[in-house]
Motif scaffolding. Structure first.
Motif, PDB file in Angstrom:
ATOM      1  N   GLY A  84      12.065  -7.005 -32.633  1.00  0.00           N
ATOM      2  CA  GLY A  84      11.595  -5.938 -31.770  1.00  0.00           C
ATOM      3  C   GLY A  84      10.110  -5.694 -31.949  1.00  0.00           C
ATOM      4  N   PRO A  85       9.514  -4.891 -31.055  1.00  0.00           N
ATOM      5  CA  PRO A  85       8.058  -4.670 -31.067  1.00  0.00           C
ATOM      6  C   PRO A  85       7.533  -4.176 -32.403  1.00  0.00           C
ATOM      7  CG  PRO A  85       9.053  -3.755 -29.082  1.00  0.00           C
ATOM      8  CD  PRO A  85      10.189  -4.156 -29.977  1.00  0.00           C
ATOM      9  N   LEU A  86       6.391  -4.720 -32.799  1.00  0.00           N
ATOM     10  CA  LEU A  86       5.639  -4.289 -33.983  1.00  0.00           C
ATOM     11  C   LEU A  86       6.393  -4.527 -35.284  1.00  0.00           C
ATOM     12  CD1 LEU A  86       4.211  -0.881 -32.640  1.00  0.00           C
ATOM     13  CD2 LEU A  86       3.234  -3.171 -32.442  1.00  0.00           C
ATOM     14  N   GLN A  87       7.309  -5.494 -35.280  1.00  0.00           N
ATOM     15  CA  GLN A  87       8.033  -5.841 -36.493  1.00  0.00           C
ATOM     16  C   GLN A  87       7.987  -7.344 -36.708  1.00  0.00           C
ATOM     17  OE1 GLN A  87      11.573  -3.353 -37.691  1.00  0.00           O
ATOM     18  NE2 GLN A  87      11.834  -3.314 -35.480  1.00  0.00           N
ATOM     19  N   GLY A  88       8.190  -7.748 -37.971  1.00  0.00           N
ATOM     20  CA  GLY A  88       8.243  -9.151 -38.315  1.00  0.00           C
ATOM     21  C   GLY A  88       6.935  -9.694 -38.840  1.00  0.00           C
ATOM     22  N   TYR A  89       6.798 -11.014 -38.772  1.00  0.00           N
ATOM     23  CA  TYR A  89       5.641 -11.717 -39.336  1.00  0.00           C
ATOM     24  C   TYR A  89       4.495 -11.775 -38.325  1.00  0.00           C
ATOM     25  CZ  TYR A  89       2.786 -15.576 -41.104  1.00  0.00           C
ATOM     26  OH  TYR A  89       1.744 -16.357 -41.535  1.00  0.00           O
ATOM     27  N   PHE A  90       3.281 -11.509 -38.819  1.00  0.00           N
ATOM     28  CA  PHE A  90       2.078 -11.591 -37.996  1.00  0.00           C
ATOM     29  C   PHE A  90       0.991 -12.313 -38.780  1.00  0.00           C
ATOM     30  CE2 PHE A  90       4.342  -7.973 -36.334  1.00  0.00           C
ATOM     31  CZ  PHE A  90       4.142  -8.026 -34.960  1.00  0.00           C
ATOM     32  N   CYS A  91       0.237 -13.140 -38.073  1.00  0.00           N
ATOM     33  CA  CYS A  91      -0.899 -13.831 -38.676  1.00  0.00           C
ATOM     34  C   CYS A  91      -2.012 -13.879 -37.649  1.00  0.00           C
ATOM     35  CB  CYS A  91      -0.504 -15.234 -39.111  1.00  0.00           C
ATOM     36  SG  CYS A  91      -1.812 -16.128 -39.971  1.00  0.00           S
ATOM     37  N   ARG A  92      -3.109 -13.196 -37.953  1.00  0.00           N
ATOM     38  CA  ARG A  92      -4.240 -13.114 -37.021  1.00  0.00           C
ATOM     39  C   ARG A  92      -5.490 -13.576 -37.764  1.00  0.00           C
ATOM     40  NH1 ARG A  92      -1.435  -8.296 -37.408  1.00  0.00           N
ATOM     41  NH2 ARG A  92      -0.236  -7.635 -35.582  1.00  0.00           N
ATOM     42  N   ASP A  93      -6.167 -14.559 -37.246  1.00  0.00           N
ATOM     43  CA  ASP A  93      -7.285 -15.143 -37.978  1.00  0.00           C
ATOM     44  C   ASP A  93      -8.573 -14.333 -37.911  1.00  0.00           C
ATOM     45  OD1 ASP A  93      -5.890 -17.189 -39.109  1.00  0.00           O
ATOM     46  OD2 ASP A  93      -6.289 -18.617 -37.499  1.00  0.00           O
ATOM     47  N   ALA A  94      -8.543 -13.157 -37.237  1.00  0.00           N
ATOM     48  CA  ALA A  94      -9.682 -12.243 -37.329  1.00  0.00           C
ATOM     49  C   ALA A  94      -9.725 -11.583 -38.699  1.00  0.00           C
ATOM     50  CB  ALA A  94      -9.596 -11.174 -36.241  1.00  0.00           C
ATOM     51  N   ASP A  95      -8.576 -11.592 -39.400  1.00  0.00           N
ATOM     52  CA  ASP A  95      -8.466 -11.023 -40.749  1.00  0.00           C
ATOM     53  C   ASP A  95      -7.905 -12.076 -41.701  1.00  0.00           C
ATOM     54  OD1 ASP A  95      -8.899  -7.957 -40.243  1.00  0.00           O
ATOM     55  OD2 ASP A  95      -7.459  -8.593 -38.724  1.00  0.00           O
ATOM     56  N   GLN A  96      -8.113 -11.852 -42.988  1.00  0.00           N
ATOM     57  CA  GLN A  96      -7.523 -12.738 -43.982  1.00  0.00           C
ATOM     58  C   GLN A  96      -6.036 -12.465 -44.185  1.00  0.00           C
ATOM     59  OE1 GLN A  96     -10.231 -12.050 -47.366  1.00  0.00           O
ATOM     60  NE2 GLN A  96     -10.941 -14.155 -47.115  1.00  0.00           N
ATOM     61  N   THR A  97      -5.554 -11.352 -43.709  1.00  0.00           N
ATOM     62  CA  THR A  97      -4.174 -10.980 -43.982  1.00  0.00           C
ATOM     63  C   THR A  97      -3.180 -11.692 -43.076  1.00  0.00           C
ATOM     64  OG1 THR A  97      -4.475  -9.091 -42.507  1.00  0.00           O
ATOM     65  CG2 THR A  97      -4.645  -8.672 -44.864  1.00  0.00           C
ATOM     66  N   GLU A  98      -2.068 -12.073 -43.684  1.00  0.00           N
ATOM     67  CA  GLU A  98      -0.850 -12.339 -42.933  1.00  0.00           C
ATOM     68  C   GLU A  98       0.127 -11.262 -43.399  1.00  0.00           C
ATOM     69  OE1 GLU A  98       0.943 -16.138 -43.788  1.00  0.00           O
ATOM     70  OE2 GLU A  98       0.019 -16.216 -45.769  1.00  0.00           O
ATOM     71  N   THR A 159       8.512   2.326 -42.119  1.00  0.00           N
ATOM     72  CA  THR A 159       8.192   0.896 -42.084  1.00  0.00           C
ATOM     73  C   THR A 159       7.621   0.449 -43.421  1.00  0.00           C
ATOM     74  OG1 THR A 159       7.653   1.097 -39.731  1.00  0.00           O
ATOM     75  CG2 THR A 159       6.926  -0.899 -40.854  1.00  0.00           C
ATOM     76  N   LEU A 160       8.174  -0.630 -43.954  1.00  0.00           N
ATOM     77  CA  LEU A 160       7.617  -1.261 -45.146  1.00  0.00           C
ATOM     78  C   LEU A 160       6.798  -2.464 -44.696  1.00  0.00           C
ATOM     79  CD1 LEU A 160       7.592  -0.918 -48.216  1.00  0.00           C
ATOM     80  CD2 LEU A 160       9.562  -2.455 -48.342  1.00  0.00           C
ATOM     81  N   THR A 161       5.547  -2.508 -45.123  1.00  0.00           N
ATOM     82  CA  THR A 161       4.606  -3.531 -44.669  1.00  0.00           C
ATOM     83  C   THR A 161       4.021  -4.276 -45.858  1.00  0.00           C
ATOM     84  OG1 THR A 161       4.016  -2.221 -42.732  1.00  0.00           O
ATOM     85  CG2 THR A 161       2.478  -3.931 -43.393  1.00  0.00           C
ATOM     86  N   PHE A 162       4.013  -5.605 -45.774  1.00  0.00           N
ATOM     87  CA  PHE A 162       3.480  -6.452 -46.840  1.00  0.00           C
ATOM     88  C   PHE A 162       2.251  -7.196 -46.335  1.00  0.00           C
ATOM     89  CE2 PHE A 162       7.868  -5.726 -47.777  1.00  0.00           C
ATOM     90  CZ  PHE A 162       7.902  -5.576 -49.155  1.00  0.00           C
ATOM     91  N   ASN A 163       1.242  -7.309 -47.201  1.00  0.00           N
ATOM     92  CA  ASN A 163      -0.017  -7.976 -46.867  1.00  0.00           C
ATOM     93  C   ASN A 163      -0.313  -9.068 -47.878  1.00  0.00           C
ATOM     94  OD1 ASN A 163      -0.784  -5.869 -44.819  1.00  0.00           O
ATOM     95  ND2 ASN A 163      -0.872  -4.589 -46.652  1.00  0.00           N
ATOM     96  N   HIS A 164      -0.521 -10.280 -47.389  1.00  0.00           N
ATOM     97  CA  HIS A 164      -0.997 -11.372 -48.230  1.00  0.00           C
ATOM     98  C   HIS A 164      -2.379 -11.770 -47.725  1.00  0.00           C
ATOM     99  CE1 HIS A 164      -1.361 -15.908 -48.793  1.00  0.00           C
ATOM    100  NE2 HIS A 164      -1.580 -15.378 -49.976  1.00  0.00           N
ATOM    101  N   PHE A 165      -3.353 -11.746 -48.612  1.00  0.00           N
ATOM    102  CA  PHE A 165      -4.741 -12.056 -48.248  1.00  0.00           C
ATOM    103  C   PHE A 165      -5.022 -13.525 -48.565  1.00  0.00           C
ATOM    104  CE2 PHE A 165      -4.490  -7.559 -48.711  1.00  0.00           C
ATOM    105  CZ  PHE A 165      -5.365  -7.042 -47.777  1.00  0.00           C
ATOM    106  N   ARG A 166      -5.470 -14.253 -47.540  1.00  0.00           N
ATOM    107  CA  ARG A 166      -5.680 -15.698 -47.642  1.00  0.00           C
ATOM    108  C   ARG A 166      -7.161 -15.969 -47.894  1.00  0.00           C
ATOM    109  NH1 ARG A 166      -4.084 -17.042 -41.866  1.00  0.00           N
ATOM    110  NH2 ARG A 166      -5.155 -15.052 -41.602  1.00  0.00           N
ATOM    111  N   PRO A 167      -7.561 -16.167 -49.138  1.00  0.00           N
ATOM    112  CA  PRO A 167      -8.997 -16.305 -49.425  1.00  0.00           C
ATOM    113  C   PRO A 167      -9.640 -17.535 -48.802  1.00  0.00           C
ATOM    114  CG  PRO A 167      -7.673 -16.797 -51.372  1.00  0.00           C
ATOM    115  CD  PRO A 167      -6.739 -16.228 -50.357  1.00  0.00           C
ATOM    116  N   HIS A 168      -8.849 -18.536 -48.405  1.00  0.00           N
ATOM    117  CA  HIS A 168      -9.427 -19.727 -47.776  1.00  0.00           C
ATOM    118  C   HIS A 168      -9.840 -19.468 -46.332  1.00  0.00           C
ATOM    119  CE1 HIS A 168      -5.130 -19.763 -46.760  1.00  0.00           C
ATOM    120  NE2 HIS A 168      -5.488 -20.384 -45.655  1.00  0.00           N
TER     121      HIS A 168
END
Length: 303
Positions: A84-98, A159-168
């Motif tokens: 559903g809207p605004l849930q699940g996995y997101f990856c946007r290359d404007a930020d380091q976060t997935e 909502t529980l939200t997790f952030n992984h920062f991709r330094p590469h």
């Protein structure tokens, strides 16, 4: 006497007890409301192992032959299409976060049991903080449920939200934004978070045993005409550089938001002592707008 630079002033810290929030300083609550955030230590330690493990692994492929319901990996396939809207996995290359977002209605279905338990603890902590803050405001108790969009009940959006920062990834860590809702309870172990105070970006380093509590736009809008207005803090995460970290940075947070059921919550209100509650915005539209601005390459998530 010369004024103390914004970043050199002490950040507020409280312990959550059966009597509410007990701040280390006499004016701690008042200053925390002005700052828009504070550190909080729960009454009893919370086992964060499941949350830390999920945050470090949710974006990795699933291991072979792992039983369903036990996995902390393999969540890239869970997207808005499935959840559903605004849930699940997101990856946007404007930020380091997935990121991975999941509302409480899906916790039992998708999360390992230990993580479900932690999510409920964080939700309860956020609600206790919210109640403790409301007791310090001049909004009549009879209006609390309506004024806060039933966020402290089962009808609220949690909502529980997790952030992984991709330094590469050569990008900002996480864009400038304000949280959209009421209270955010953040678990963060590494430097990188900054808040905007008096026009200066100030680093907020984690404190052992403490969560960071942020106030969101809903709280700011509700209280802007009251005797004790609450600030929604603008914050960001700076770019993470691979040479500066032994491990990738991660964080996770519980967001306490209004109900999305229009029968339970018409929208966002502001409270005027002489008039009462006044409806000012549709919450779902406001939420969508803030999030859209947050994740655009050339905008910020402010209103």
């Amino acid at each position: 006497m010369p004024s103390i630079p914004a970043c050199n002033r002490p950040w507020q810290q409280a312990t959550l007890t059966n009597h509410g929030l007990q701040f280390d300083q006499a004016n701690g609550m008042q200053q925390a409301l002005l700052d828009g955030f504070f550190f909080v230590e729960p009454t009893a330690p919370i086992d964060l192992g499941a949350g830390d493990r999920f945050a470090r692994h949710f974006y990795l492929p699933p291991p072979p032959n792992e039983p369903r319901g036990c996995a902390y990996r393999g969540f890239k396939t869970q997207t808005e299409t499935e959840l559903g809207p605004l849930q699940g996995y997101f990856c946007r290359d404007a930020d380091q976060t997935e990121q991975f977002f999941l509302r409480s209605t899906h916790w039992q279905q998708l999360f390992p049991q230990a993580l479900c338990s932690l999510a409920q603890h964080l939700k309860a902590l956020a609600i206790e903080v919210m109640l403790a803050v409301l007791k310090h405001l001049d909004i009549p108790r009879a209006l609390w449920l309506k004024a806060t969009g039933h966020c402290m009940t089962q009808a609220g959006t949690h909502t529980l939200t997790f952030n992984h920062f991709r330094p590469h990834v050569k990008a900002r860590g996480l864009n400038v934004h304000k949280d959209s809702g009421w209270v955010t309870v953040l678990r963060s172990l590494e430097p990188g978070l900054e808040v905007l105070r008096e026009g200066i970006w100030c680093p907020i380093d984690p404190r052992p045993g403490c969560f960071i509590v942020n106030f969101g736009c809903a709280m700011e809008i509700l209280t802007r005409h009251t005797a004790r207005p609450v600030a929604a803090v603008a914050h960001r995460v700076v770019q993470q550089r691979p040479e500066h970290a032994k491990e990738d940075r991660f964080s996770y947070a519980l967001f306490l938001d209004s109900s999305l059921d229009k029968q339970m919550c018409e929208g966002l209100y502001t409270y005027k002592p002489e008039h009462g509650l006044e409806l000012v915005a549709d919450f779902e539209q406001f939420l969508t707008s803030i999030l859209d601005q947050t994740y655009q390459p050339h905008s910020v998530g402010l209103y």
